[in-house]
Enzyme design. Structure first.
Site, PDB file in Angstrom:
ATOM      1  N   ARG A  97      12.910   5.070  12.483  1.00  0.00           N
ATOM      2  CA  ARG A  97      11.659   5.834  12.396  1.00  0.00           C
ATOM      3  C   ARG A  97      10.787   5.563  13.631  1.00  0.00           C
ATOM      4  NH1 ARG A  97       9.094   5.340   6.662  1.00  0.00           N
ATOM      5  NH2 ARG A  97       7.935   7.124   7.513  1.00  0.00           N
ATOM      6  N   TYR A 148      10.707   9.478   1.415  1.00  0.00           N
ATOM      7  CA  TYR A 148      10.787   8.344   0.478  1.00  0.00           C
ATOM      8  C   TYR A 148      11.534   8.674  -0.816  1.00  0.00           C
ATOM      9  CZ  TYR A 148       7.434   6.112   3.571  1.00  0.00           C
ATOM     10  OH  TYR A 148       6.827   5.548   4.664  1.00  0.00           O
ATOM     11  N   ASN A 157       8.260  -5.233  -0.942  1.00  0.00           N
ATOM     12  CA  ASN A 157       8.129  -4.145   0.022  1.00  0.00           C
ATOM     13  C   ASN A 157       6.662  -4.150   0.442  1.00  0.00           C
ATOM     14  OD1 ASN A 157       7.838  -1.839   1.489  1.00  0.00           O
ATOM     15  ND2 ASN A 157       9.043  -0.544   0.106  1.00  0.00           N
ATOM     16  N   HIS A 184      12.749  -2.169   2.360  1.00  0.00           N
ATOM     17  CA  HIS A 184      12.138  -0.904   2.778  1.00  0.00           C
ATOM     18  C   HIS A 184      13.008   0.224   2.258  1.00  0.00           C
ATOM     19  CE1 HIS A 184       9.184  -2.843   5.265  1.00  0.00           C
ATOM     20  NE2 HIS A 184      10.148  -3.661   5.661  1.00  0.00           N
ATOM     21  N   GLU A 223      13.017  -8.895   1.605  1.00  0.00           N
ATOM     22  CA  GLU A 223      12.169  -7.783   2.056  1.00  0.00           C
ATOM     23  C   GLU A 223      12.933  -6.471   1.883  1.00  0.00           C
ATOM     24  OE1 GLU A 223      11.342  -7.992   6.232  1.00  0.00           O
ATOM     25  OE2 GLU A 223       9.961  -6.284   6.197  1.00  0.00           O
ATOM     26  N   ARG A 247       4.789  11.056  -2.727  1.00  0.00           N
ATOM     27  CA  ARG A 247       4.366  10.924  -1.340  1.00  0.00           C
ATOM     28  C   ARG A 247       5.549  11.225  -0.414  1.00  0.00           C
ATOM     29  NH1 ARG A 247       4.827   4.930   1.122  1.00  0.00           N
ATOM     30  NH2 ARG A 247       3.913   5.305   3.150  1.00  0.00           N
ATOM     31  N   PRO A 297       0.804  -1.223   0.000  1.00  0.00           N
ATOM     32  CA  PRO A 297       0.000   0.000   0.000  1.00  0.00           C
ATOM     33  C   PRO A 297       0.838   1.275   0.000  1.00  0.00           C
ATOM     34  CG  PRO A 297      -0.115  -1.108   2.131  1.00  0.00           C
ATOM     35  CD  PRO A 297       0.544  -2.064   1.181  1.00  0.00           C
ATOM     36  N   ASN A 298       0.349   2.224  -0.763  1.00  0.00           N
ATOM     37  CA  ASN A 298       0.891   3.580  -0.874  1.00  0.00           C
ATOM     38  C   ASN A 298       2.170   3.679  -1.699  1.00  0.00           C
ATOM     39  OD1 ASN A 298      -1.161   4.821   0.832  1.00  0.00           O
ATOM     40  ND2 ASN A 298      -0.190   3.680   2.491  1.00  0.00           N
ATOM     41  N   ALA A 302       3.100  -0.608   4.726  1.00  0.00           N
ATOM     42  CA  ALA A 302       2.586  -0.640   6.101  1.00  0.00           C
ATOM     43  C   ALA A 302       2.135  -2.031   6.535  1.00  0.00           C
ATOM     44  CB  ALA A 302       1.437   0.352   6.224  1.00  0.00           C
TER      45      ALA A 302
HETATM   46  C1  DHK Z   1       7.046   1.958   3.195  1.00  0.00           C
HETATM   47  C2  DHK Z   1       5.876   2.249   3.807  1.00  0.00           C
HETATM   48  O1  DHK Z   1       4.787   2.540   3.095  1.00  0.00           O
HETATM   49  C3  DHK Z   1       5.782   2.325   5.258  1.00  0.00           C
HETATM   50  O2  DHK Z   1       4.498   1.991   5.738  1.00  0.00           O
HETATM   51  C4  DHK Z   1       6.827   1.493   5.968  1.00  0.00           C
HETATM   52  C5  DHK Z   1       8.231   1.472   3.933  1.00  0.00           C
HETATM   53  C6  DHK Z   1       8.195   1.796   5.396  1.00  0.00           C
HETATM   54  C7  DHK Z   1       9.519   1.836   3.221  1.00  0.00           C
HETATM   55  O3  DHK Z   1      10.417   2.388   3.838  1.00  0.00           O
HETATM   56  O4  DHK Z   1       9.644   1.515   2.038  1.00  0.00           O
HETATM   57  O5  DHK Z   1       6.797   1.742   7.344  1.00  0.00           O
END
Ligand code: DHK
Length: 146
Positions: A107, A23, A74, A100, A98, A18, A10-11, A77
């Site tokens: 964080r 990020y 990835n 991130h 995995e 974002r 998600p996201n 959340a």
């Molecule tokens: C991406 C997200 O959307 C967060 O919810 C994670 C992760 C971290 C990232 O660092 O890629 O907490």
């Protein structure tokens, strides 16, 4: 040719727009291009999926059982909440990397635990989008050693 499933949760469709201070400016398309070009170099092919829905991700992971040799994920959340995604990954019995983009351990405390890390062969955090490339290279070593 072995295929690697690239999963973004998600996201991550909003990568690049974002919270860019956190990020970065690279987009999900940039990530997919990077992974595909690295895979080409390594003699691998890539299937890519992004979803904001937990069940869609679980279904994509299940489907990889018959089509893929490894998974780069990835979970966004869902890393911090989803036993279902962890169980799906464990259930298909493929090597998992995995990723991130950020260093989740620097964080907020709620990001420090990932349900996925305990079943992953390798975890890359805090390397930005280059973490996807590092994860793929690590998985390529694991695939070729098998
Ligand atoms: C991406 C997200 O959307 C967060 O919810 C994670 C992760 C971290 C990232 O660092 O890629 O907490």
């Amino acid at each position: 040719m072995s295929t690697v499933l690239l999963v973004n949760g998600p996201n991550l469709n909003l990568l690049g727009v974002r919270e860019p201070a956190i990020y970065g400016r690279d987009t999900l398309q940039d990530v997919e291009d990077l992974v595909r070009s690295t895979a080409g170099e390594l003699g691998l092919s890539v299937d890519a999926v992004q979803s904001n829905h937990e069940g869609v991700l679980v279904d994509a992971i299940h489907a990889a059982r018959d089509t893929c040799s490894a998974i780069v994920i990835n979970p966004g959340a869902f890393s911090h909440t989803s036993v279902a995604i962890r169980d799906a990954l464990a259930g298909v019995d493929l090597p998992v990397a995995e990723v991130h983009v950020t260093n989740i351990h620097r964080r907020e405390p709620f990001r420090h635990h990932s349900y996925v890390s305990g079943i992953a062969e390798l975890v890359v955090v805090g390397a930005g989008v280059r973490g996807y490339e590092l994860a793929l290279r690590g998985l390529a070593d694991i695939i070729s050693a098998r």
